[in-house]
Design an enzyme around this catalytic site. Structure first.
Site, PDB file in Angstrom:
ATOM      1  N   LYS A  88       0.863  -1.183   0.000  1.00  0.00           N
ATOM      2  CA  LYS A  88       0.000   0.000   0.000  1.00  0.00           C
ATOM      3  C   LYS A  88       0.896   1.228   0.000  1.00  0.00           C
ATOM      4  CE  LYS A  88      -4.417   1.009   0.154  1.00  0.00           C
ATOM      5  NZ  LYS A  88      -5.535   0.238  -0.417  1.00  0.00           N
TER       6      LYS A  88
HETATM    7  P1  NAD Z   1     -13.399   7.705  -2.989  1.00  0.00           P
HETATM    8  O1  NAD Z   1     -12.414   8.767  -2.701  1.00  0.00           O
HETATM    9  O2  NAD Z   1     -13.879   7.505  -4.375  1.00  0.00           O
HETATM   10  O3  NAD Z   1     -14.715   7.920  -2.066  1.00  0.00           O
HETATM   11  C1  NAD Z   1     -14.630   8.141  -0.700  1.00  0.00           C
HETATM   12  C2  NAD Z   1     -16.003   8.519  -0.179  1.00  0.00           C
HETATM   13  O4  NAD Z   1     -15.911   8.682   1.233  1.00  0.00           O
HETATM   14  C3  NAD Z   1     -16.531   9.833  -0.751  1.00  0.00           C
HETATM   15  O5  NAD Z   1     -17.905   9.712  -1.041  1.00  0.00           O
HETATM   16  C4  NAD Z   1     -16.338  10.812   0.412  1.00  0.00           C
HETATM   17  O6  NAD Z   1     -17.281  11.851   0.404  1.00  0.00           O
HETATM   18  C5  NAD Z   1     -16.576   9.891   1.589  1.00  0.00           C
HETATM   19  N1  NAD Z   1     -16.035  10.438   2.816  1.00  0.00           N
HETATM   20  C6  NAD Z   1     -14.779  10.887   3.057  1.00  0.00           C
HETATM   21  N2  NAD Z   1     -14.684  11.373   4.306  1.00  0.00           N
HETATM   22  C7  NAD Z   1     -15.913  11.231   4.856  1.00  0.00           C
HETATM   23  C8  NAD Z   1     -16.464  11.557   6.113  1.00  0.00           C
HETATM   24  N3  NAD Z   1     -15.722  12.124   7.074  1.00  0.00           N
HETATM   25  N4  NAD Z   1     -17.772  11.287   6.344  1.00  0.00           N
HETATM   26  C9  NAD Z   1     -18.524  10.708   5.385  1.00  0.00           C
HETATM   27  N5  NAD Z   1     -18.054  10.382   4.181  1.00  0.00           N
HETATM   28  C10 NAD Z   1     -16.777  10.641   3.913  1.00  0.00           C
HETATM   29  O7  NAD Z   1     -12.765   6.369  -2.399  1.00  0.00           O
HETATM   30  P2  NAD Z   1     -13.089   4.864  -2.791  1.00  0.00           P
HETATM   31  O8  NAD Z   1     -12.132   4.437  -3.821  1.00  0.00           O
HETATM   32  O9  NAD Z   1     -14.549   4.720  -3.001  1.00  0.00           O
HETATM   33  O10 NAD Z   1     -12.648   4.110  -1.442  1.00  0.00           O
HETATM   34  C11 NAD Z   1     -13.516   4.042  -0.308  1.00  0.00           C
HETATM   35  C12 NAD Z   1     -12.988   2.976   0.649  1.00  0.00           C
HETATM   36  O11 NAD Z   1     -12.932   1.714  -0.037  1.00  0.00           O
HETATM   37  C13 NAD Z   1     -11.569   3.188   1.180  1.00  0.00           C
HETATM   38  O12 NAD Z   1     -11.506   2.630   2.465  1.00  0.00           O
HETATM   39  C14 NAD Z   1     -10.709   2.363   0.239  1.00  0.00           C
HETATM   40  O13 NAD Z   1      -9.487   1.986   0.809  1.00  0.00           O
HETATM   41  C15 NAD Z   1     -11.621   1.180   0.049  1.00  0.00           C
HETATM   42  N6  NAD Z   1     -11.323   0.402  -1.158  1.00  0.00           N
HETATM   43  C16 NAD Z   1     -11.339   0.977  -2.389  1.00  0.00           C
HETATM   44  C17 NAD Z   1     -11.087   0.194  -3.503  1.00  0.00           C
HETATM   45  C18 NAD Z   1     -11.170   0.764  -4.892  1.00  0.00           C
HETATM   46  O14 NAD Z   1     -11.064  -0.030  -5.854  1.00  0.00           O
HETATM   47  N7  NAD Z   1     -11.399   2.059  -5.071  1.00  0.00           N
HETATM   48  C19 NAD Z   1     -10.769  -1.170  -3.363  1.00  0.00           C
HETATM   49  C20 NAD Z   1     -10.784  -1.729  -2.086  1.00  0.00           C
HETATM   50  C21 NAD Z   1     -11.051  -0.933  -0.993  1.00  0.00           C
END
Ligand code: NAD
Length: 462
Positions: free
Chosen positions: A134
């Site tokens: 990571k």
């Molecule tokens: P992203 O940046 O696209 O979306 C993040 C979301 O979280 C947004 O809607 C944002 O508004 C919200 N957010 C941030 N701070 C917040 C708060 N304080 N209160 C409420 N909402 C809040 O990110 P993503 O890619 O969707 O990733 C989200 C999670 O999933 C992370 O934990 C990431 O590690 C995990 N993840 C992502 C992937 C991927 O393929 N993108 C894969 C596995 C795990």
């Protein structure tokens, strides 16, 4: 080893209880709010049930490499700003390190270490020939112009270029990064290392745009995987997908795709919250329209029952009513999907939640104390290493397609993803049956079982 030495992680509530000997031996700071300690304790609890040898526990309790870099970036006004970046390589016993790159103001070493450990477990549970890594940069991408973001990405890639590689360590997008960032990373890496016609260097990252070797289906993969796991597991606990009520925390890549696919399958998304606010519609929110609205407006706030027209000309008649954070957590639903940041479901949020199942779309969204409250309420938690493994699975498919220069259609990607997710869910259910534990511990057991077998036959050099 007896299972009494380490109590379940969620029952560790004071800093003076009896710690796992590995924690003592490696002199971990005993800060119970520390995400890395929480992640290692969860892993050790499962390792102990599986009777994994001590040598494997100590290897897995610390990453192999922790790389920290500082690099200057020229900002649009001409001044240079120094940034700090990380790449943590947790374990590569199963294959090259693999894991996302996060651009966020809260990126710190311990969190990156936790996410790298989770990647090792996730890849193993999904039976991918990959290890865990990571990385990230401590920055706020929302405050950067496109030019600044590109220069930041290129300088970071240059700083870690000797530590990554298409068969050694393969980054991907995570929060705050996307396909465009991956394109800049790939281009920078190829410029620095690629010889003539060395297109193979392109495999150094996944989650690339389709034009430069990205896979169909990668963008929605994590959300799709969340849905695939729920479709496999929820009917068995009496929840039909069609008509089930869902609440989603975070409506970015993962949350919005999970929402859109659940919506297509007939589920009712009744509440959504992101960093801009929370909304509710008991008839079910139109997630396609909401995704379009968020794309245009940056968040869910303002998606109200009105005559609002989105870019495609669609009326958001199925908009929603703004609600408080407390109402968001309290709303009664069947399924709660945290898809935002880590550690958002602590004790107070868990106390408020009124749901039957939590599917962890985000990484480590529930703290051990939050977990304990949920367990006492009888809420089933589908752990992150299972629920969100879809992203890395399709990243692996992209890497395989790049290696063979043979590209799959969207249907094949979906089918293969579904097979991996269903098998990972079944492995978890089997481990739960065999060890009589919760789903989180079971998923770690199923993941550790494979790593343990690999170390058993490979041995530890010399
Ligand atoms: P992203 O940046 O696209 O979306 C993040 C979301 O979280 C947004 O809607 C944002 O508004 C919200 N957010 C941030 N701070 C917040 C708060 N304080 N209160 C409420 N909402 C809040 O990110 P993503 O890619 O969707 O990733 C989200 C999670 O999933 C992370 O934990 C990431 O590690 C995990 N993840 C992502 C992937 C991927 O393929 N993108 C894969 C596995 C795990």
């Amino acid at each position: 080893m007896s299972s009494t030495t380490t109590p379940p992680v969620k029952d560790i509530i004071t800093e003076d209880h009896h710690w796992d000997p590995v924690i003592e031996e490696l002199a971990f700071p005993k800060d119970l709010d520390n995400l890395y300690l929480q992640t290692v304790l969860t892993m050790l609890e499962a390792a102990e049930m599986l009777e994994l040898p001590h040598r494997i526990k100590i290897i897995l309790a610390q990453p192999k490499n922790e790389i920290m870099v500082h690099f200057p970036v020229m900002m649009d006004d001409g001044h240079h700003k120094l940034f700090k970046g990380y790449r943590v390589q947790h374990n590569n016993a199963l294959g090259p390190y693999k894991g996302g790159i996060r651009f966020h103001p809260d990126v710190h070493l311990d969190d990156v270490k936790s996410l790298a450990l989770l990647m090792t477990m996730k890849c193993s549970l999904a039976r991918l020939p990959l290890g865990g890594g990571k990385g990230g940069i401590n920055c706020n991408p929302r405050e950067l112009s496109t030019g600044e973001l590109m220069r930041l990405t290129r300088r970071f890639t240059a700083a870690i270029a000797n530590d990554i590689g298409p068969d050694y360590d393969i980054p991907a997008p995570d929060m705050g990064t996307n396909a465009q960032v991956m394109a800049w990373m790939s281009d920078t890496y190829q410029s620095l290392t690629g010889g003539r016609g060395n297109n193979d260097a392109n495999r150094v990252v996944t989650g690339k745009p389709i034009e430069i070797g990205g896979s169909l289906g990668r963008e929605k993969a994590t959300g799709q995987g969340v849905v695939d796991v729920c479709v496999e597991m929820l009917p068995e606990i009496g929840i039909a997908i069609k008509g089930m009520k869902v609440s989603i925390l975070g409506f970015g890549n993962v949350g919005s795709w999970a929402g859109r696919i659940f919506y297509e399958l007939g589920a009712k998304i009744v509440t959504v919250m992101d960093h801009t606010g929370a909304i509710r519609n008991d008839e079910g929110i139109d997630c396609d329209a909401l995704a379009e609205y968020v794309e245009e407006n940056g968040g869910v706030a303002g998606f109200e029952k009105s005559d609002h027209v989105t870019g495609s000309g669609q009326h958001t008649a199925l908009g929603a009513t703004p609600i408080s954070t407390e109402e968001f957590y309290k709303t009664e639903v069947d399924l709660f999907v945290p898809a935002a940041l880590e550690q958002m479901i602590k004790e107070p949020e868990a106390e408020l939640l009124s749901c039957k199942v939590v599917a962890e779309a985000a990484n480590a969204p529930c703290t051990p104390r939050g977990d304990r409250v949920l367990a006492n309420k009888g809420v089933e938690v589908i752990p992150a290493i299972l629920a969100n493994a879809g992203g890395v699975t399709v990243s692996y498919f992209e890497w395989v397609q790049n290696k063979s220069d043979h590209y799959w259609d969207a249907e094949k990607v979906d089918q293969e993803l579904n097979k991996h997710m269903v098998m990972a869910a079944r492995r978890t259910k089997l481990a739960r049956q065999r060890f009589g534990c919760d789903l989180r511990t079971a998923a770690y057991i199923a993941a550790l079982d494979r790593i343990g077998r690999v170390y058993a036959v490979r041995g530890i050099w010399p």
